[in-house]
Design a protein around this motif. Structure first.
Motif: not given
Length: 289
Positions: A13-18, A23-27, A64-68
């Motif tokens: 779960l922690l890995l998934l949240l990370a 992903w959120h920060l990158a997009t 960059g076009g990557f979906p959020t």
């Protein structure tokens, strides 16, 4: 064991949240919405097809076009809320696409079971047959299943059946080799007892050899199913029609990156489910000597 399972689940779960956090920060949008300054109408339309809401302050995709995550959540909900819609050849729900892929995999895999398991029994019980067939197996086994696709299309002249044939080819080798190995590895003591009791060959095969070799056979079937699910995606990209592989390729041609990512995740989840089923079957037939 329960403590270990809990700790493993917590770590997952922690890995998934990370991953989701990265992903959120990158997009995350860099500014206040995308700008259309200096862009032609064609560039604006292309950007929107790539998932960008150009000029929208609440843009759900980066420059960059990557979906959020927001856009991916909307895409996933759109597919899962109505997975079996059918609006024509190139617009079917993800449930229909997966069903077609699973049907092809199931038929090709079933045919491979009917061929590989009996032949594996014969090879495992006969050293002469094992040595005679080994050169053919070693030549055919390394050939990529997709290399058979042009020949299948030329001879069968049907893309769907050709896909089933490719699944058959890729599924047969792990099952054949694991069945032969499992049968050949049955303890001699058990076979000697069966011989002493004058058990006929058919009863010996089903009551002695098959239960003893079942864990190894299921291992081969599990490997074959994993390979089959990998291959069907690539095969459907080549032959088109209907299926989750064709869905991925069609959405890429439509420049719909969120749909492509959703399909990739769906492929992974279905593959995990198939592996889970065979893993439990394998545990059910595993015995302690």
């Amino acid at each position: 064991m329960k403590t270990l399972n809990f700790r493993a689940a917590l770590l997952s779960l922690l890995l998934l949240l990370a991953v989701l956090g990265i992903w959120h920060l990158a997009t995350k949008p860099a500014g206040v919405g995308g700008t259309t300054a200096g862009m032609t109408a064609e560039q604006i339309e292309y950007a929107r097809m790539m998932g960008k809401n150009v000029g929208d302050a609440s843009s759900s995709a980066t420059s960059g076009g990557f979906p959020t995550l927001t856009l991916m959540g909307q895409t996933a909900w759109g597919h899962l809320s109505n997975p079996f819609y059918d609006n024509g050849p190139n617009d079917k729900g993800v449930g229909i696409q997966i069903a077609h892929s699973l049907a092809r995999v199931g038929l090709g895999f079933g045919l491979a079971c009917l061929a590989a398991i009996p032949l594996g029994f014969l090879i495992g019980m006969s050293p002469l047959l094992s040595r005679a067939l080994d050169p053919f197996i070693q030549v055919l086994k390394p050939i990529s299943p997709l290399a058979w696709m042009p020949l299948a299309l030329y001879t069968i002249k049907d893309s769907s059946i050709s896909g089933i044939f490719v699944i058959f080819i890729c599924s047969i080798w792990p099952m054949l080799l694991n069945t032969a190995f499992g049968v050949a590895s049955v303890r001699r003591d058990w076979l000697n007892v069966a011989r002493t009791l004058e058990v006929n060959p058919l009863r010996k095969a089903f009551l002695v050899i098959l239960p003893a070799a079942a864990p190894t056979i299921l291992t081969g079937m599990r490997i074959s199913m994993g390979i089959a699910w990998l291959v069907i995606v690539a095969a459907e990209m080549l032959v088109g029609g209907t299926g989750i592989g064709y869905f991925v390729w069609n959405e890429w041609n439509n420049l719909s990156l969120p749909n492509v990512i959703f399909a990739i995740l769906t492929i992974g989840v279905v593959g995990m489910g198939l592996d889970w089923i065979f893993g439990h079957l394998q545990k059910a037939v595993t015995y302690v000597e």
